[in-house]
Design a protein around this motif. Structure first.
Motif, PDB file in Angstrom:
ATOM      1  N   ALA A  29       0.842  -1.197   0.000  1.00  9.11           N
ATOM      2  CA  ALA A  29       0.000   0.000   0.000  1.00  9.11           C
ATOM      3  C   ALA A  29       0.879   1.251   0.000  1.00  9.11           C
ATOM      4  N   LEU A  30       0.454   2.266  -0.739  1.00  7.92           N
ATOM      5  CA  LEU A  30       1.158   3.551  -0.781  1.00  7.92           C
ATOM      6  C   LEU A  30       0.703   4.437   0.380  1.00  7.92           C
ATOM      7  N   ALA A  31       1.659   4.991   1.112  1.00 12.16           N
ATOM      8  CA  ALA A  31       1.367   5.912   2.216  1.00 12.16           C
ATOM      9  C   ALA A  31       1.601   7.332   1.730  1.00 12.16           C
ATOM     10  N   PRO A  32       0.586   8.210   1.744  1.00 11.15           N
ATOM     11  CA  PRO A  32       0.778   9.593   1.297  1.00 11.15           C
ATOM     12  C   PRO A  32       1.926  10.261   2.043  1.00 11.15           C
ATOM     13  N   GLY A  33       2.819  10.893   1.268  1.00 12.88           N
ATOM     14  CA  GLY A  33       3.962  11.603   1.834  1.00 12.88           C
ATOM     15  C   GLY A  33       5.228  10.791   1.878  1.00 12.88           C
ATOM     16  N   GLU A  34       5.119   9.466   1.880  1.00 16.55           N
ATOM     17  CA  GLU A  34       6.291   8.614   2.027  1.00 16.55           C
ATOM     18  C   GLU A  34       7.077   8.543   0.721  1.00 16.55           C
ATOM     19  N   ASN A  35       8.394   8.275   0.837  1.00 12.89           N
ATOM     20  CA  ASN A  35       9.241   7.984  -0.313  1.00 12.89           C
ATOM     21  C   ASN A  35       9.327   6.462  -0.447  1.00 12.89           C
ATOM     22  N   HIS A  36       8.636   5.877  -1.423  1.00 13.82           N
ATOM     23  CA  HIS A  36       8.572   4.427  -1.593  1.00 13.82           C
ATOM     24  C   HIS A  36       9.642   3.989  -2.596  1.00 13.82           C
ATOM     25  N   ALA A  37      10.576   3.176  -2.145  1.00  9.70           N
ATOM     26  CA  ALA A  37      11.682   2.719  -2.990  1.00  9.70           C
ATOM     27  C   ALA A  37      11.295   1.429  -3.699  1.00  9.70           C
ATOM     28  N   GLY A  38      11.723   1.307  -4.952  1.00 10.91           N
ATOM     29  CA  GLY A  38      11.468   0.092  -5.710  1.00 10.91           C
ATOM     30  C   GLY A  38      12.533  -0.125  -6.765  1.00 10.91           C
ATOM     31  N   GLY A 141      14.143  13.383   7.540  1.00 11.90           N
ATOM     32  CA  GLY A 141      15.066  14.111   6.695  1.00 11.90           C
ATOM     33  C   GLY A 141      14.405  14.861   5.556  1.00 11.90           C
ATOM     34  N   ASP A 142      13.096  14.714   5.411  1.00 14.57           N
ATOM     35  CA  ASP A 142      12.372  15.429   4.367  1.00 14.57           C
ATOM     36  C   ASP A 142      11.648  16.625   4.995  1.00 14.57           C
ATOM     37  N   GLU A 143      10.934  17.416   4.183  1.00 14.25           N
ATOM     38  CA  GLU A 143      10.266  18.614   4.672  1.00 14.25           C
ATOM     39  C   GLU A 143       8.760  18.494   4.473  1.00 14.25           C
ATOM     40  N   GLY A 144       8.021  19.196   5.315  1.00 14.04           N
ATOM     41  CA  GLY A 144       6.573  19.203   5.247  1.00 14.04           C
ATOM     42  C   GLY A 144       5.999  19.358   6.640  1.00 14.04           C
ATOM     43  N   GLY A 145       4.674  19.281   6.737  1.00 17.64           N
ATOM     44  CA  GLY A 145       3.999  19.405   8.025  1.00 17.64           C
ATOM     45  C   GLY A 145       3.167  20.657   8.102  1.00 17.64           C
ATOM     46  N   GLU A 146       2.854  21.067   9.312  1.00 15.98           N
ATOM     47  CA  GLU A 146       1.975  22.216   9.526  1.00 15.98           C
ATOM     48  C   GLU A 146       2.726  23.514   9.279  1.00 15.98           C
ATOM     49  N   LEU A 147       2.105  24.433   8.525  1.00 10.41           N
ATOM     50  CA  LEU A 147       2.699  25.734   8.257  1.00 10.41           C
ATOM     51  C   LEU A 147       2.383  26.700   9.386  1.00 10.41           C
ATOM     52  N   GLY A 150       3.494  33.353   9.057  1.00 18.15           N
ATOM     53  CA  GLY A 150       4.586  34.310   9.141  1.00 18.15           C
ATOM     54  C   GLY A 150       5.967  33.698   9.097  1.00 18.15           C
ATOM     55  N   GLU A 151       6.081  32.382   9.290  1.00 16.47           N
ATOM     56  CA  GLU A 151       7.383  31.724   9.366  1.00 16.47           C
ATOM     57  C   GLU A 151       8.006  31.559   7.988  1.00 16.47           C
ATOM     58  N   ASN A 152       9.348  31.482   7.949  1.00 16.22           N
ATOM     59  CA  ASN A 152      10.091  31.132   6.743  1.00 16.22           C
ATOM     60  C   ASN A 152      10.397  29.639   6.814  1.00 16.22           C
ATOM     61  N   HIS A 153       9.684  28.817   6.049  1.00 15.69           N
ATOM     62  CA  HIS A 153       9.846  27.372   6.089  1.00 15.69           C
ATOM     63  C   HIS A 153      10.846  26.946   5.016  1.00 15.69           C
ATOM     64  N   ALA A 154      11.959  26.389   5.457  1.00 12.54           N
ATOM     65  CA  ALA A 154      13.010  25.974   4.536  1.00 12.54           C
ATOM     66  C   ALA A 154      12.752  24.553   4.051  1.00 12.54           C
ATOM     67  N   GLY A 155      13.059  24.296   2.787  1.00 12.37           N
ATOM     68  CA  GLY A 155      12.877  22.960   2.238  1.00 12.37           C
ATOM     69  C   GLY A 155      13.835  22.696   1.093  1.00 12.37           C
ATOM     70  N   THR A 156      13.871  21.436   0.674  1.00 14.27           N
ATOM     71  CA  THR A 156      14.687  21.020  -0.462  1.00 14.27           C
ATOM     72  C   THR A 156      13.835  20.163  -1.383  1.00 14.27           C
ATOM     73  N   ASP A 161      10.460  15.226  -6.477  1.00 13.89           N
ATOM     74  CA  ASP A 161      10.042  15.293  -5.080  1.00 13.89           C
ATOM     75  C   ASP A 161       8.682  15.972  -4.935  1.00 13.89           C
ATOM     76  N   LEU A 162       7.952  15.556  -3.907  1.00 10.51           N
ATOM     77  CA  LEU A 162       6.719  16.206  -3.473  1.00 10.51           C
ATOM     78  C   LEU A 162       6.867  16.526  -1.999  1.00 10.51           C
ATOM     79  N   ASP A 163       6.734  17.799  -1.609  1.00 10.71           N
ATOM     80  CA  ASP A 163       6.714  18.173  -0.193  1.00 10.71           C
ATOM     81  C   ASP A 163       5.294  18.596   0.148  1.00 10.71           C
ATOM     82  N   LEU A 164       4.744  17.988   1.209  1.00  9.30           N
ATOM     83  CA  LEU A 164       3.360  18.220   1.620  1.00  9.30           C
ATOM     84  C   LEU A 164       3.321  19.032   2.909  1.00  9.30           C
ATOM     85  N   TRP A 165       2.484  20.081   2.915  1.00 11.89           N
ATOM     86  CA  TRP A 165       2.296  20.943   4.073  1.00 11.89           C
ATOM     87  C   TRP A 165       0.788  21.109   4.310  1.00 11.89           C
ATOM     88  N   THR A 166       0.417  21.567   5.492  1.00  9.03           N
ATOM     89  CA  THR A 166      -0.998  21.798   5.802  1.00  9.03           C
ATOM     90  C   THR A 166      -1.197  23.155   6.464  1.00  9.03           C
TER      91      THR A 166
END
Length: 866
Positions: A29-38, A141-147, A150-156, A161-166
């Motif tokens: 099963a695919l988990a949203p947000g996860e990096n699935h290796a194959g 080691g990845d980026e995402g989560g609650e925004l 006013g904050e400066n959220h750093a990411g790569t 890549d897909l970075d997910l925030w809420t």
């Protein structure tokens, strides 16, 4: 026949599944947000599954994992998505990295088939899925989560890549998102094309924005709940460092360290720096009918050309609705008349989100107190005088004056052109605002602008001087002519019985014509006289007899002046306090104001100030609870943002009076007059609390907290107005006793008090921590007190342990006689008795002797023998 076709279709799909390669039996099963290796072998297919509901949006990306230093292989990743019925809804392939998305029309379990599109290559890959509105994980080691607003959220962003925030939002809120590539100094921009996709709480995509280097998008919330923000490269082929920012109106925001934003101070020059893709967030408190004027100007160093920066101001009301969006070159100005009172959000940016610049932001807020920055111009305007000022690009100069109903007002501003120099492009502008904040005049012209107005309201008028284009700089002169002229009378004075009172009253023709005036005594005590003293002044004289004091006497005077054929007249009053001198000797001293500054918490950390009124007469008191004002006036950090106060009668067992915002529920003009009469300073923010009330003798508690139960530094004050106006009144403040949390730095507790009269006053001061251990769970372990002479400077007395200075017996006796808190032998509490000189301001500093923190009580008692 149709039934037969359906059975054949289902049979063909079943056979197709049975004939898939062995690896297609499922990768999980695919988990949203996860990096699935194959890993795909030659001719193989990997099957993955995910469950989706009706209306969900599924975004799937795949990227070949290429070892460092290696080249791309011939692998061409392919994604096929089959819906719960086995129908293929997506088939996407490309080189190295691809992405596809699907809006679910058939809920259930979907199959994602990964393969090489040519079936001739093998490769390792990473498969990612973003599913709105489902919850997701953020891989280590990845980026995402609650925004954070006013904050400066750093990411790569890596390739594919897909970075997910809420972000959680309510109906009518405005969400503003920006993303900018972080390009190292001296390096060229990459091929990264940032992309923001915004999904509402139902999973519907409401925004999809992409561009080079930096982008911005906004959305007004029609469907409240949790929004998903999906960040990627729009080509899914590039890597980059980025900064993601959220501006969420009307929510509370933070100002990141080293960034700019926060409360805008009326009249101040707020400096800021705009980076590529930056938002700076500021806030303003405003009331119904107020006028908010904002300007922003790029700060261009001398000799340097203008940049490509195009300043932009977006203003959001307390409901989150955008009420202004203004942008232009170098400098812009915008204004708004408040229809929805509360906290406004100001969003400053570059309109293209592509440039950097230093800027100055200014606020001119009609009806509110303002500051004049060092080196700038503004302040109260004297009637009939000429004032000098300088307007810089984008500048506001704020001036004010007092006017009464039907006063004739004339304002003139003129550019000062140096001899031999040509006129500049400066077009002087005058904007006049009445005491309610309504704009009553807006006048501009070349070289000179003139504004005339007949006052329809009594109070403080604000004058806003600027360049009408906000693009030019010039020196100017400003003049006010207000008719009738101002009658100048003496301030309140105090004299003894049988003592001569003599003071001058005067009036000046503001037009410069030196018109003479006549003066008349309208009313006053028996024996008062008025004598002309030249053409524009008179002397008022009076000697009270031995039976007049103690009393308060009011004298009313009038003038008449003929100016250019029109006769102007006005009256003014002033007050004389007469002391009773029959008893002889100096008048006894009193505590006339008491205050405490400390940490306003919640629960047992709530600030509680107790005070006692002694005597036989009622006392009119002014009580205040300040937070924002001490941040502006005293530079205190972390103030309580919206203080509220209530006075509780210990005798009646009921609340006597309460207040949240001092300009609400009060006669503000009368209350401001009370501030002046007791020597209290101005309140600089409408969120501070204050009121006036007449109290009978007895014990009272003054409670202070925040309207929203937020915490911070606050100041509570009690002023004895009765004794200030009549020192012989049989009423006095006997003590103050305040309980609050004691911290360090600005969070130490400071009790202030004034002594007025003719005699020294004996005071008992206590700092109690251990003595309240039975009342609170976190008492201050080892209080220390220092008494400061705030009028002359220096330390008067200090104590750590109350039994250490040889005053233990006197302290115990005073505690019993005057009802202060009894201290236990051997305790670490602090106390001292000291005799203090009158007509001075004192402070008591309470802190932890060992740097400790906790809840404590500071007490100041008047223990004079009388």
């Amino acid at each position: 026949m149709n039934q037969k076709r359906k059975r054949l279709t289902k049979l063909k799909f079943a056979l197709a599944v049975l004939l898939l390669p062995v690896s297609a039996l499922g990768q999980g099963a695919l988990a949203p947000g996860e990096n699935h290796a194959g890993t795909i072998g030659v001719g193989e297919e990997d099957n993955w599954t995910l469950t989706a509901d009706l209306g969900d949006t599924i975004v799937v990306s795949i990227t070949e994992d290429i070892p460092n230093g290696q080249q791309d292989s011939a692998f061409r990743p392919r994604i096929r998505i089959l819906d719960p019925d086995g129908t293929e809804v997506r088939d996407t392939f490309a080189n190295v990295s691809i992405s596809t998305s699907h809006v679910v029309a058939k809920p259930g379990t979907f199959t994602v088939i990964v393969s090489d599109s040519l079936n001739t290559n093998a490769a390792a890959y990473t498969l990612r899925v973003a599913q709105a509105p489902k919850s997701f994980i953020v891989p280590t080691g990845d980026e995402g989560g609650e925004l954070t607003n006013g904050e400066n959220h750093a990411g790569t962003i890596d390739v594919g890549d897909l970075d997910l925030w809420t972000v959680d939002a309510e109906l009518g809120d405005t969400l503003l998102l920006s993303i900018a590539e972080e390009v190292p100094d001296g390096q060229p921009e990459s091929a990264f094309r940032p992309r923001i996709r915004l999904f509402d709480p139902d999973g519907t995509e409401v925004r999809d924005t992409f561009a080079n280097v930096s982008i911005s998008t906004s959305h007004v919330v029609a469907n409240p709940g949790t929004f998903k923000v999906l960040v990627s490269d729009s080509l899914f082929a590039n890597t980059a460092e980025y900064t993601l920012r959220l501006a969420h109106a009307p929510k509370t925001f933070i100002t990141p360290d080293g960034d700019e934003g926060g409360i805008i101070i009326n009249g101040a020059n707020q400096s800021g720096s705009m980076e590529v893709g930056d938002f700076d967030m500021w806030s303003i408190e405003a009331e119904l009918g107020d006028t908010i004027n904002l300007s922003i100007a790029e700060e261009v160093p001398d000799g340097q050309p203008e940049s490509a920066f195009r300043p932009r101001i977006r203003l959001f009301d307390p409901n989150g609705s955008e009420v202004r969006d203004t942008f232009g070159n170098i400098a812009i100005e915008t204004s708004h008349v408040v229809a929805t009172p509360g906290t406004f959000t100001v969003l400053v940016s570059d309109s293209l989100f592509a440039n950097t610049a230093d800027y100055t932001l200014r606020l001119a807020h009609a009806t509110k107190p303002f500051i004049v920055p060092d080196g700038d111009e503004g302040d109260e305007m004297p009637n009939g005088e000429t004032l000098n000022g300088t307007i810089n690009v984008g500048d506001f100069d704020i001036w004010s004056f007092e006017a009464e109903f039907e006063d004739e007002i004339s304002l003139t501003v003129t550019e000062v052109v140096p001899n031999g120099q040509p006129e500049s492009a400066f077009r002087p502008r005058i904007r006049l605002f009445d005491p309610d904040g309504s704009e009553v005049r807006d006048t501009f012209g070349n070289l000179t602008a003139i504004a005339a107005h007949i006052a329809a309201k009594t109070g403080t008028y604000m004058v806003l001087i600027s360049d009408s284009n906000f693009a030019n700089a010039a020196s100017y002169t400003l003049g006010l002519v207000k008719l009738p002229p101002d009658l100048i009378v003496p301030a309140t004075q105090t004299i003894n019985e049988e003592e001569l009172f003599s003071a001058q009253i005067s009036v000046t023709d503001p037009t410069g014509n030196n018109s003479p005036a006549s003066f008349t005594l309208v009313s006053g005590p028996a024996g008062v006289s008025i004598t002309p003293n030249g053409s524009n002044a008179a002397t008022v004289s009076w000697t009270p007899d031995s039976m007049v004091g103690p009393s308060t006497q009011v004298i009313e005077v009038q003038f008449n002046m003929n100016i250019d054929g029109s006769v102007y007249s006005d009256t003014e009053t002033f007050t004389i306090n007469v002391l009773d001198t029959i008893t002889g000797g100096p008048a006894p001293s009193k505590l006339v104001n008491i205050s405490t500054r400390g940490f306003v918490g919640t629960g047992e950390g709530l600030m509680i100030a107790g005070f006692v009124i002694d005597g036989t007469e009622p006392m009119e008191v002014v009580v205040r609870g300040l937070g924002p004002t001490i941040g502006i006036r005293d530079g205190v950090n972390g103030v309580v943002p919206d203080p509220t106060i209530s006075v509780f009668s210990l005798t009646q067992g009921a609340t006597v009076v309460s207040n949240d915002d001092w300009e609400v529920g009060n006669d503000t003009a009368a209350l401001q007059s009370s501030f002046d009469s007791v020597g209290a300073g101005e309140i600089l923010n409408g969120k501070d609390a204050a009121t006036a009330v007449t109290l009978d003798p007895g014990g009272y508690a003054l409670f202070a907290n925040d309207t929203a139960n937020l915490e911070g530094i606050g100041l509570v004050e009690v002023f004895d107005k009765t004794s200030k106006l009549n020192p012989d009144a049989d009423t006095k403040l006997a003590n103050i006793s305040t309980r609050a949390f004691v911290g360090s730095g600005d969070a130490v507790m400071i009790a202030g008090f004034s002594i007025e009269g003719g005699q020294p006053l004996k005071i008992l001061v206590q700092g109690v921590g251990e003595g309240i251990a039975g009342e609170v769970t976190n008492p201050l372990a080892d209080p220390s007190i220092i008494i400061l002479d705030l009028s002359a400077g220096g330390t008067v007395a200090a104590n750590n342990d109350w039994e250490s200075d040889g005053q233990a017996a006197e302290i115990q006796a005073a505690s019993v006689a005057f009802g202060s808190r009894a201290l236990s032998p051997g305790s670490k509490d602090a106390a001292v008795i000291v005799v203090l000189e009158p007509n001075k301001l004192y402070g008591v500093l309470l802190s932890g002797a060992d740097g400790g923190e906790g809840i404590a009580v500071v007490e100041v008692f008047d223990i004079n023998s009388n």
